[in-house]
Enzyme design. Structure first.
Site, PDB file in Angstrom:
ATOM      1  N   HIS A 157       0.816  -1.224   0.000  1.00  0.00           N
ATOM      2  CA  HIS A 157       0.000   0.000   0.000  1.00  0.00           C
ATOM      3  C   HIS A 157       0.848   1.272   0.000  1.00  0.00           C
ATOM      4  CE1 HIS A 157      -4.049  -1.768   0.558  1.00  0.00           C
ATOM      5  NE2 HIS A 157      -3.338  -2.793   0.990  1.00  0.00           N
ATOM      6  N   ASP A 365       3.626   9.358  -1.212  1.00  0.00           N
ATOM      7  CA  ASP A 365       2.425   8.636  -0.770  1.00  0.00           C
ATOM      8  C   ASP A 365       2.133   7.512  -1.759  1.00  0.00           C
ATOM      9  OD1 ASP A 365       0.157   8.148   0.776  1.00  0.00           O
ATOM     10  OD2 ASP A 365      -0.447  10.257   0.814  1.00  0.00           O
TER      11      ASP A 365
END
Ligand code: GDG
Length: 477
Positions: A157, A365
């Site tokens: 992730h 991110d």
């Protein structure tokens, strides 16, 4: 249909109050498990003085959830240690914050082995196994060593770092070698996937095969990009719920006709919140005429408060907002509303809807779901503008946002001015294109494409090897 077993560090099954208490990822996992009648396995979040080796199995919201407790030392070394003090900062390009302690590495190995030990008795031969995130990289190898022949996939992730950074991690080869026990490895973007491939080719002496798979350490795996999405329709419903409408009205009234810039983040140094405050300060000092016309609502929910880097960050952030407010505030106007409390998902949807500009400016991110949630919460006729960091995985898909370099306060300040001045026609066009993407590449598309890839991997392994092709003799004449 075969069963799906999802493994993640923490599990968050649907609570008694229903799905709205779950995040998007948890909802997708619950939905996947209902469809495939599977099990969700992970840490309960509870600690015991000593490891008990017991599993608790429950049915919650149509999903079977199996959890185990961890002992205090496991939590310190595996979770607060290797996961959050070593891998998280390193994978977010913060080697200055990365701590390399041997005890963390051994705690990480121990907990992954414990996960495998507990999970093995629950696995049937035909099950598909889907492991989530950086906490559990070695789990596939641990399962194989205990005899699991199933198709096993892994999804990361967070970003995969450049190979020069990866090389700073002691025993980096062992970590990557462990990944080759998965049949499929998923990343959010081509960029993170390519960074992984680059490590394998140049650090591990691996090779790429024409079907896209990678060979190294005597094994083969398939790296692929699966950009995660949100439950777009579900988010629209949250904004229209009573609590969503109420929070929208509350924020809207409090704006007193001013324009609102919004940040929503976990309180994490990767999210670029400090840099965002500095960009806003720059804007106010260079354009004092904008005072009174705008303000920034920053909602930052505290996380990982046992890790020093997070405590330090909260202190610095509060100091910045205090200084900026002290320097610029007037008797009837405050530039930054700095909020640390947690909101319900409905409230959050209403807050997004009331914003004129969203500042999603992480320094690095994996994807960033806030960018997608903001878009889903906008009103079609009068949508807000998304300012998005080029270093968020989301920037690869959301090209109609105003893309910025979050390290440059000037760049971000310019984008804010551009967003505030953008004509409504342009806002609508950009929003429509963004919303189409958010709806098309939603959380179900993510789940389905990963599971399909895992099923294909299982079929490849099940097929008997092709007989050697013998060339037919050439006909003469
Ligand atoms: C990791 C990766 C990747 C925030 N404040 C509240 C609240 N939130 C919710 C948001 C959003 C979620 O937290 C944050 O998701 P992000 O994707 O932005 O970031 P991470 O938590 O760092 O997630 C990231 C993600 O995994 C999925 O793969 O996109 O790159 O770092 O959903 O809405 N939710 C509630 N109250 C709050 O106050 N209920």
């Amino acid at each position: 249909m075969s069963r799906l077993i999802v493994v993640s560090n923490r599990v968050s099954p649907p609570g008694p109050e229903g799905a709205s208490s779950q995040g998007g990822l948890a909802m997708a996992i619950s939905a996947a498990l209902r469809e495939y009648s599977g099990i969700w396995f992970g840490w309960s979040g509870q600690s015991t003085p000593q490891y008990t080796g017991q599993i608790s199995v429950q049915r919650a919201g149509g999903v079977t959830v199996a959890t185990m407790d961890l002992e205090e030392q496991d939590i310190q070394e595996y979770y607060n240690g290797y996961a959050n003090r070593t891998l998280w900062p390193l994978f977010h390009y913060r080697i200055d914050l990365t701590q390399y302690e041997r005890s963390y590495g051994s705690g990480y190995a121990r907990v992954n082995a414990r996960f495998a030990e507990m999970l093995m008795p629950l696995i049937a031969p035909d099950d598909l196994i889907w492991v989530q995130d950086y906490h559990l990289i070695p789990l596939g190898r641990e399962l194989r060593e205990r005899g699991a022949k199933n198709a096993i996939g892994f999804f990361l992730h967070i970003p995969w770092p450049a190979r020069e950074l990866m090389a700073t991690l002691p025993r980096h080869r062992q970590l990557v070698e462990a990944m080759f026990h998965y049949d499929v490895i998923g990343f959010h973007t081509e960029e993170w996937k390519n960074a992984f491939i680059s490590y394998v080719l140049y650090e591990a002496g691996g090779m790429q095969v024409s079907d896209g798979s990678l060979r190294a350490f005597g094994r083969t795996t398939l790296p692929q990009a699966f950009p995660i999405g949100i439950d777009a329709q579900g988010f629209v419903a949250l904004k229209q719920s009573d609590a969503g409408v109420e929070s929208y009205s509350r924020v809207q009234e409090s704006k007193l006709g001013r324009k609102m810039l919004l940040g929503v983040d976990r309180l994490d140094y990767s999210k670029g919140i400090e840099e965002r405050f500095l960009a806003f300060e720059r804007l106010l000092s260079e354009h004092p005429e904008m005072k009174q016309e705008i303000f920034l609502l920053q909602i930052s929910t505290p996380t990982r408060s046992e890790v020093d880097a997070y405590q330090d960050m909260v202190t610095r952030l509060d100091a910045h907002s205090g200084r900026i407010n002290g320097a610029f505030a007037e008797m009837d106007w405050i530039p930054i509303r700095n909020v640390h409390r947690v909101h319900s998902r409905e409230e959050l949807a209403g807050i997004y809807r009331a914003a004129d500009v969203a500042l999603v400016t992480p320094l690095r991110d994996g994807m960033n779901l806030v960018a997608k949630e903001f878009v889903a919460a906008q009103d079609e006729e009068d949508p807000g503008v998304l300012v998005l960091s080029r270093f968020a995985g989301a920037a690869q898909q959301m090209k109609e946002a105003l893309i910025v370099n979050p390290f440059s306060v000037e760049d971000v300040a310019d984008a804010i001015r551009k967003a505030l001045a953008m004509p409504v026609e342009e806002r609508r066009n950009r929003w429509r294109a963004l919303m189409d993407g958010v709806e098309r590449e939603d959380i179900l598309a993510w789940r389905d494409s990963f599971v399909a890839s895992l099923e294909a991997a299982r079929e490849r392994t099940a097929k008997p090897p092709k007989p050697a092709r013998i060339a037919a003799p050439r006909r003469e004449g």
